[in-house]
Enzyme design. Sequence first.
Site, PDB file in Angstrom:
ATOM      1  N   LEU A  77      50.980  30.127  31.916  1.00 50.31           N
ATOM      2  CA  LEU A  77      51.698  31.553  31.729  1.00 50.31           C
ATOM      3  C   LEU A  77      50.164  32.221  31.192  1.00 50.31           C
ATOM      4  O   LEU A  77      49.012  31.694  31.023  1.00 50.31           O
ATOM      5  CB  LEU A  77      52.062  31.276  29.877  1.00 50.31           C
ATOM      6  CG  LEU A  77      53.211  31.145  29.726  1.00 50.31           C
ATOM      7  CD1 LEU A  77      53.157  31.183  28.441  1.00 50.31           C
ATOM      8  CD2 LEU A  77      54.113  32.571  29.953  1.00 50.31           C
TER       9      LEU A  77
ATOM     10  N   THR B  70      46.694  35.589  36.806  1.00 44.10           N
ATOM     11  CA  THR B  70      46.013  35.588  37.038  1.00 44.10           C
ATOM     12  C   THR B  70      44.610  36.349  35.582  1.00 44.10           C
ATOM     13  O   THR B  70      43.355  36.445  35.838  1.00 44.10           O
ATOM     14  CB  THR B  70      45.827  36.405  38.692  1.00 44.10           C
ATOM     15  OG1 THR B  70      46.795  35.941  39.557  1.00 44.10           O
ATOM     16  CG2 THR B  70      44.445  37.154  39.000  1.00 44.10           C
ATOM     17  N   CYS B  71      45.232  37.719  36.182  1.00 48.65           N
ATOM     18  CA  CYS B  71      44.248  37.442  34.966  1.00 48.65           C
ATOM     19  C   CYS B  71      43.630  36.943  33.417  1.00 48.65           C
ATOM     20  O   CYS B  71      41.968  37.248  33.349  1.00 48.65           O
ATOM     21  CB  CYS B  71      45.266  39.619  34.466  1.00 48.65           C
ATOM     22  SG  CYS B  71      43.981  40.465  32.690  1.00 48.65           S
TER      23      CYS B  71
ATOM     24  N   VAL C 108      35.676  47.037  43.671  1.00 51.63           N
ATOM     25  CA  VAL C 108      35.768  46.492  42.118  1.00 51.63           C
ATOM     26  C   VAL C 108      35.323  45.500  42.282  1.00 51.63           C
ATOM     27  O   VAL C 108      34.336  44.667  41.482  1.00 51.63           O
ATOM     28  CB  VAL C 108      37.759  47.077  40.877  1.00 51.63           C
ATOM     29  CG1 VAL C 108      36.785  46.868  39.430  1.00 51.63           C
ATOM     30  CG2 VAL C 108      37.411  48.068  41.453  1.00 51.63           C
TER      31      VAL C 108
ATOM     32  N   GLU D 174      29.677  46.599  52.986  1.00 48.88           N
ATOM     33  CA  GLU D 174      31.014  47.371  53.280  1.00 48.88           C
ATOM     34  C   GLU D 174      31.276  48.097  54.178  1.00 48.88           C
ATOM     35  O   GLU D 174      30.274  48.895  55.309  1.00 48.88           O
ATOM     36  CB  GLU D 174      30.397  48.434  51.629  1.00 48.88           C
ATOM     37  CG  GLU D 174      31.701  49.102  51.014  1.00 48.88           C
ATOM     38  CD  GLU D 174      33.103  48.805  51.415  1.00 48.88           C
ATOM     39  OE1 GLU D 174      33.611  47.979  49.945  1.00 48.88           O
ATOM     40  OE2 GLU D 174      33.280  49.643  51.891  1.00 48.88           O
TER      41      GLU D 174
ATOM     42  N   ASP E  83      51.672  43.754  40.717  1.00 49.87           N
ATOM     43  CA  ASP E  83      50.810  43.525  41.746  1.00 49.87           C
ATOM     44  C   ASP E  83      51.584  43.246  43.030  1.00 49.87           C
ATOM     45  O   ASP E  83      50.857  43.829  44.281  1.00 49.87           O
ATOM     46  CB  ASP E  83      49.346  42.405  41.796  1.00 49.87           C
ATOM     47  CG  ASP E  83      48.737  42.449  41.219  1.00 49.87           C
ATOM     48  OD1 ASP E  83      48.341  44.100  40.134  1.00 49.87           O
ATOM     49  OD2 ASP E  83      47.472  41.983  41.192  1.00 49.87           O
TER      50      ASP E  83
ATOM     51  N   HIS F  62      29.104  61.193  14.756  1.00 53.56           N
ATOM     52  CA  HIS F  62      27.734  61.217  15.485  1.00 53.56           C
ATOM     53  C   HIS F  62      27.132  59.962  14.718  1.00 53.56           C
ATOM     54  O   HIS F  62      27.258  59.673  13.517  1.00 53.56           O
ATOM     55  CB  HIS F  62      26.924  62.540  14.832  1.00 53.56           C
ATOM     56  CG  HIS F  62      26.355  62.307  15.525  1.00 53.56           C
ATOM     57  ND1 HIS F  62      25.684  62.559  17.074  1.00 53.56           N
ATOM     58  CD2 HIS F  62      24.694  62.675  15.119  1.00 53.56           C
ATOM     59  CE1 HIS F  62      24.147  63.517  16.740  1.00 53.56           C
ATOM     60  NE2 HIS F  62      23.864  62.476  15.399  1.00 53.56           N
TER      61      HIS F  62
HETATM   62  P1  NAI Z   1      38.960  46.886  46.484  1.00 53.92           P
HETATM   63  O1  NAI Z   1      39.739  47.529  47.457  1.00 53.92           O
HETATM   64  O2  NAI Z   1      38.216  47.336  45.167  1.00 53.92           O
HETATM   65  O3  NAI Z   1      37.729  46.886  47.958  1.00 53.92           O
HETATM   66  C1  NAI Z   1      37.653  46.240  48.373  1.00 53.92           C
HETATM   67  C2  NAI Z   1      35.890  46.706  49.336  1.00 53.92           C
HETATM   68  O4  NAI Z   1      36.271  45.831  51.145  1.00 53.92           O
HETATM   69  C3  NAI Z   1      36.685  47.961  49.888  1.00 53.92           C
HETATM   70  O5  NAI Z   1      35.559  48.536  49.695  1.00 53.92           O
HETATM   71  C4  NAI Z   1      37.141  48.021  51.848  1.00 53.92           C
HETATM   72  O6  NAI Z   1      35.790  49.253  52.289  1.00 53.92           O
HETATM   73  C5  NAI Z   1      35.591  46.346  51.769  1.00 53.92           C
HETATM   74  N1  NAI Z   1      36.176  45.799  53.266  1.00 53.92           N
HETATM   75  C6  NAI Z   1      37.496  45.775  53.589  1.00 53.92           C
HETATM   76  N2  NAI Z   1      37.395  45.172  54.753  1.00 53.92           N
HETATM   77  C7  NAI Z   1      36.183  45.239  55.077  1.00 53.92           C
HETATM   78  C8  NAI Z   1      35.607  43.961  55.515  1.00 53.92           C
HETATM   79  N3  NAI Z   1      35.759  43.962  57.214  1.00 53.92           N
HETATM   80  N4  NAI Z   1      33.687  44.792  55.962  1.00 53.92           N
HETATM   81  C9  NAI Z   1      33.467  44.568  54.669  1.00 53.92           C
HETATM   82  N5  NAI Z   1      33.886  45.644  53.825  1.00 53.92           N
HETATM   83  C10 NAI Z   1      35.094  45.516  53.785  1.00 53.92           C
HETATM   84  O7  NAI Z   1      39.027  45.498  45.999  1.00 53.92           O
HETATM   85  P2  NAI Z   1      38.436  44.140  45.724  1.00 53.92           P
HETATM   86  O8  NAI Z   1      37.547  44.529  44.735  1.00 53.92           O
HETATM   87  O9  NAI Z   1      39.044  42.795  46.032  1.00 53.92           O
HETATM   88  O10 NAI Z   1      39.631  44.445  44.294  1.00 53.92           O
HETATM   89  C11 NAI Z   1      40.556  43.645  44.447  1.00 53.92           C
HETATM   90  C12 NAI Z   1      42.229  44.864  43.442  1.00 53.92           C
HETATM   91  O11 NAI Z   1      41.621  43.721  42.176  1.00 53.92           O
HETATM   92  C13 NAI Z   1      41.925  45.972  43.244  1.00 53.92           C
HETATM   93  O12 NAI Z   1      42.965  46.395  43.639  1.00 53.92           O
HETATM   94  C14 NAI Z   1      40.875  46.403  41.828  1.00 53.92           C
HETATM   95  O13 NAI Z   1      41.513  47.762  41.625  1.00 53.92           O
HETATM   96  C15 NAI Z   1      41.148  44.870  41.309  1.00 53.92           C
HETATM   97  N6  NAI Z   1      40.275  44.695  40.104  1.00 53.92           N
HETATM   98  C16 NAI Z   1      40.501  45.496  38.720  1.00 53.92           C
HETATM   99  C17 NAI Z   1      39.299  45.247  38.235  1.00 53.92           C
HETATM  100  C18 NAI Z   1      39.250  45.720  37.403  1.00 53.92           C
HETATM  101  O14 NAI Z   1      40.258  47.055  36.313  1.00 53.92           O
HETATM  102  N7  NAI Z   1      37.953  46.113  36.278  1.00 53.92           N
HETATM  103  C19 NAI Z   1      38.343  43.593  38.404  1.00 53.92           C
HETATM  104  C20 NAI Z   1      39.114  43.379  39.533  1.00 53.92           C
HETATM  105  C21 NAI Z   1      39.651  43.243  40.142  1.00 53.92           C
END
Ligand code: NAI
Length: 465
Positions: free
Chosen positions: A39, A42-43, A182, A202, A306, A442
């Site tokens: 239960l 992932t989160c 992220v 990146e 998701d 404040h």
């Molecule tokens: P993301 O979509 O945020 O970032 C993936 C990055 O990888 C992008 O900037 C992309 O340009 C880059 N990328 C893709 N292919 C590549 C390659 N071959 N070589 C180099 N760079 C490449 O996905 P991420 O960070 O894996 O997170 C997945 C999801 O999980 C997101 O939608 C995020 O919102 C969610 N998440 C949210 C968190 C939060 O709310 N604090 C924490 C962790 C995840």
Amino acid sequence: MTEHRHDLVILGAGSGGYAAALRASQLGVDVALVEADLLGGTCLHRGCIPTKSWLHAAEVADHAREGSSMGLRTSYDGVDAAGVVTWSEGIVDRLYKGLGGLVKTSPGLTRVEGWGTLVSDRAGLGVQVGDRVVRGRNVLVATGARPKTLGLTIDGQRILTSEHALKLQELPSTALVIGGGVIGAEIASAWRSLGVEVTIVEALDRLVPAEEPDISKALLRAFTKRGITTRFGVKVTGATAGANSATLVLDDGSQLSADVVLVAVGREPATNNLGLAEAGVTLDRGWVRVNDRLMTSVRGVFAAGDVVPGPQLAHRGFAHGMFVAEVVAHQLGKLDISPTLPRDTDLPRVTYANPEIASVGLTKAAAQRMGEVTSFDYPLGGNGRSLIKGTSGFVRVVRLVDGPIVGVHMIGQGVSEVIGEAQLVTGWEALPEDVAELLHGHPTQGEAFGEACLALAGRPLHMHA
Ligand code: NAI
């Protein structure tokens, strides 16, 4: 004997699934929750909670290292990664037990353990678990997402996804992080605070590409100052794991090596082996296509979280799950009002790196497509609480000219706690003039948001507009 038919059968007990189950139970909907694993999904077990635990440990390490700057005799002597994992698991366990208790004591909620697949046959809808079919008038698919791998071989030792990174019993000396989104930003930040030499690779030209460009710039400045190396505009095309290191091949022909590689290039919907397409559910590259009631192409089959294209955030899963439970309750006459699905743009977004990023609503560029906009940046350098905390950064408030606040974008340690107010303001479409009437305590970091609103209302206090 006629088979029991639940009002709602939920496939997956992560953020979307369990929220739907709890809300359905509250509304008197007869609900079954099918889950093969734990239960909480992932989160709780492999995402938000363990990641934020690591980031908090990293912040404590930073404080220990920096204590002398404020007259404290502290020092940072290193990290016992296994100890951090044990501590983090303790937090997860407390939440897990609490959730288990909630589910167990929810009236009309039946838990079913096992792998479920959707069934749509002459007898109606249901979920097959082992050799039985759990029948339901409605089914909710809330099976979440998993890390994309770029086709690389993930061995869990040298080439990792975030799930492995969170369980490391020993931290590497050097690491390559593929993806500056992220997950990449958060784990790179935590590792750097704990002494790892980190390089982020990146494909695009900036970190956190979904944020305001000025936020990306500020994060890059902060990361560079902290000793995190970045390579932009290069794609990873291959990776190999050796006995002592891992090597990445980039599309410009160059190679990079380090102790470990973290693959953080996005997450894909976990929708295979669920019988969805076989039951007639339309998928788009694995994502479930839904209408504005979150119903799929099969009547009575819904999807949440998701698996539905859009921001992959736990709180979006909660919102979707509660919404579907209410849609079903409304159909059954157990809820008078037809529910409203929150807009994706109203969801607060937080990246818990050092510095933190928190935003809600539209970027300035997106808002400009709606009409004339104006914005104000209040620097955290002018905010007492932020100076005490030793953070810089800014709060940007974007409004439509003579109209409401449509976006708030913040960077700096502590801004994750200011987003609550910002998301109320954008969600309620408040005017800066409305916010200007309300006082902020404040010294708080919330004052920086208040000051930006004061400035937009034409009555700045600690800054010239
Ligand atoms: P993301 O979509 O945020 O970032 C993936 C990055 O990888 C992008 O900037 C992309 O340009 C880059 N990328 C893709 N292919 C590549 C390659 N071959 N070589 C180099 N760079 C490449 O996905 P991420 O960070 O894996 O997170 C997945 C999801 O999980 C997101 O939608 C995020 O919102 C969610 N998440 C949210 C968190 C939060 O709310 N604090 C924490 C962790 C995840």
